[in-house]
Design an enzyme around this catalytic site. Structure first.
Site, PDB file in Angstrom:
ATOM      1  N   GLU A  92     -17.092 -23.163 -18.552  1.00 11.80           N
ATOM      2  CA  GLU A  92     -18.228 -23.333 -17.976  1.00 11.80           C
ATOM      3  C   GLU A  92     -17.873 -22.668 -16.414  1.00 11.80           C
ATOM      4  O   GLU A  92     -16.937 -22.645 -15.928  1.00 11.80           O
ATOM      5  CB  GLU A  92     -18.412 -24.833 -17.878  1.00 11.80           C
ATOM      6  CG  GLU A  92     -17.583 -25.569 -16.938  1.00 11.80           C
ATOM      7  CD  GLU A  92     -17.936 -27.320 -17.140  1.00 11.80           C
ATOM      8  OE1 GLU A  92     -18.499 -27.578 -18.057  1.00 11.80           O
ATOM      9  OE2 GLU A  92     -17.598 -27.826 -16.181  1.00 11.80           O
ATOM     10  N   HIS A 139     -10.778 -30.964 -14.263  1.00 13.50           N
ATOM     11  CA  HIS A 139     -11.657 -30.873 -13.020  1.00 13.50           C
ATOM     12  C   HIS A 139     -12.526 -32.065 -13.056  1.00 13.50           C
ATOM     13  O   HIS A 139     -12.666 -32.833 -14.017  1.00 13.50           O
ATOM     14  CB  HIS A 139     -12.602 -29.664 -13.095  1.00 13.50           C
ATOM     15  CG  HIS A 139     -13.496 -29.592 -14.442  1.00 13.50           C
ATOM     16  ND1 HIS A 139     -13.001 -29.124 -15.727  1.00 13.50           N
ATOM     17  CD2 HIS A 139     -14.488 -29.905 -14.614  1.00 13.50           C
ATOM     18  CE1 HIS A 139     -13.958 -29.298 -16.635  1.00 13.50           C
ATOM     19  NE2 HIS A 139     -14.942 -29.496 -15.992  1.00 13.50           N
ATOM     20  N   ARG A 143     -11.486 -36.405 -21.681  1.00 13.64           N
ATOM     21  CA  ARG A 143     -11.656 -37.156 -20.356  1.00 13.64           C
ATOM     22  C   ARG A 143     -10.059 -37.632 -19.960  1.00 13.64           C
ATOM     23  O   ARG A 143      -9.345 -38.056 -20.935  1.00 13.64           O
ATOM     24  CB  ARG A 143     -12.349 -38.430 -20.479  1.00 13.64           C
ATOM     25  CG  ARG A 143     -13.788 -38.040 -20.703  1.00 13.64           C
ATOM     26  CD  ARG A 143     -14.945 -39.051 -20.573  1.00 13.64           C
ATOM     27  NE  ARG A 143     -16.306 -38.786 -20.533  1.00 13.64           N
ATOM     28  CZ  ARG A 143     -16.849 -38.402 -21.977  1.00 13.64           C
ATOM     29  NH1 ARG A 143     -16.152 -38.440 -23.155  1.00 13.64           N
ATOM     30  NH2 ARG A 143     -18.163 -37.916 -21.964  1.00 13.64           N
TER      31      ARG A 143
END
Length: 406
Positions: A135, A264, A283
């Site tokens: 992304e 991130h 996560r």
């Protein structure tokens, strides 16, 4: 070309003002509005509004005419699926610390969970999609983030500056092995600590951050970030993991890329986000949601380095960012003095959203569509090359496409 209506996701970390103002809704909004989705993801396909009745979803249009919407070569490459998902993201609070899988990891994980019969909507499912999720984010406002593992030498300096006795052993271990293996060892140690150890170590870390911030030391920004995370997520090992990451501040127009495996967390700000058409998230912490540590360790890339800021290509009002074959983003910024239409520079299936002013799209077939602020347009491959121009003053728009032309 047709008007495309996206859907708003109301996550707790979202803003009550940014998307509401962009879309012309009630300000402040009744609930935090986190993401505007524009695309054909099966969980939230956008709607084409100019058709009879209630219109059709973009997923329906792709299914009914894949050759016209995607183009023959792209239809084959993307298996009749739109390969990207465009979002406008507005964060008032930090998102979870996370990473995304590579193409191979996503395909294998999806097949594994399908075979095991894990429901795609299950809270403990890691791979609801078979695609990777690289992304990019192009800042609309000043945007704050954690992105990628910091060079270990810098992290050792940070740890020593915070002067937390309980971390001395960890600091010296990283100092003795300042590379990807050292980062893996320290990250793994912290993320797998017993909860009682986390409950002791995080408060000691935060005390060190308070002292460092008061003295206005070299790492004051990092210390304040850790204090904020520690307040929001008490007893979360992700606060320790955040020590290892680059702290990033983007100015409007700057573009940050997150490849597969890059840890991130977006902390605050608004931006246009473009990714492969996937919702696969592993996560690391800073979340009450499911954390699968063994799978996370398989996905993470521990090679340290600075965050990937994309320079962009192009002249005039259109700047293009193409870090992946799955997507390309064109930033179209007009100051209101341009005399000619600009070539959008991307083909195939495209989605355009305007965030300031109004732009006009014109296809090679002579069709035109005005796209005012807060509105999006769908441009299928069969429309061919498209130009873009501002209408009556400055304008800012973004166009998404796949990255095959890049």
């Amino acid at each position: 070309m047709e008007v495309l209506r996206g859907s708003v996701r109301t996550y707790a970390w979202g803003s009550r003002t940014h998307l509401a103002e962009l879309l012309g809704g009630e300000v402040p909004s009744p609930h935090p509005q986190a993401e505007l989705w524009l695309g054909a993801h099966r969980d939230e396909p956008s709607q084409l509004t100019g058709r009879p009745g209630d219109g059709s979803s973009l997923a329906d249009v792709l299914r009914d005419d894949p050759a016209g919407t995607l183009g023959p070569s792209r239809r084959e490459r993307w298996s009749d699926r739109l390969p990207y998902l465009l979002k406008v993201l507005a964060a008032e609070e930090p998102l979870s610390l996370q990473a995304h899988p590579s193409a191979e990891q996503a395909a294998a994980g999806y097949a594994r969970e399908e075979a095991a019969g894990v429901p795609r909507t299950a809270s403990d499912r890691n791979y609801p999609d078979p695609l990777p999720k690289p992304e990019l984010l192009c800042a609309l406002t000043e945007f704050h983030a954690l992105a990628g593992f910091r060079d270990p030498a810098g992290t050792v300096r940070l740890l020593r500056a915070l002067d937390v006795r309980a971390l001395d052993h960890h600091t010296e271990l990283l100092a003795a092995q300042p590379d990807a293996d050292g980062l893996r060892a320290l990250f793994t140690t912290w993320i797998t600590l017993p909860q009682r150890a986390v409950d002791d170590l995080v408060p000691a870390l935060l005390d060190g951050c308070v002292a460092h911030a008061r003295s206005r030391g070299e790492f004051t920004t990092e210390a304040r970030t850790l204090l904020d995370l520690g307040e929001r997520y008490p007893g979360d090992a992700g606060v320790l993991a955040a020590l290892l990451l680059n702290r990033v501040v983007l100015q409007p127009g700057q573009c940050l890329y997150q490849p597969a495996g890059s840890p991130h967390s977006y902390l605050a700000g608004a931006g246009v986000e473009l990714m492969a058409n996937s919702d696969n998230v592993l996560r690391c912490g800073l979340t009450p949601k499911h954390v699968d540590v063994p799978e996370l360790l398989r996905v993470l890339d521990f090679v340290p380095g600075p965050p990937t800021l994309l320079p962009g290509e192009g002249a005039g009002p259109v700047t293009r960012f193409t870090p992946s074959e799955y997507f390309s983003l064109a930033r179209c910024a007009f100051d209101g003095t341009e005399e000619k239409d600009a070539d959008l520079g991307i083909e195939g299936p495209r989605i355009v959203i305007t965030v300031q002013g109004t732009v006009r799209l014109t296809s090679s077939r002579g069709q035109s569509q005005e796209v005012p602020r807060g509105t999006a347009a769908w441009v299928p491959a069969c429309d061919g090359p498209v130009t873009v121009a501002a209408v009556d003053g400055p304008a800012l728009a973004f166009a998404a496409a796949d990255g095959l032309d890049g």
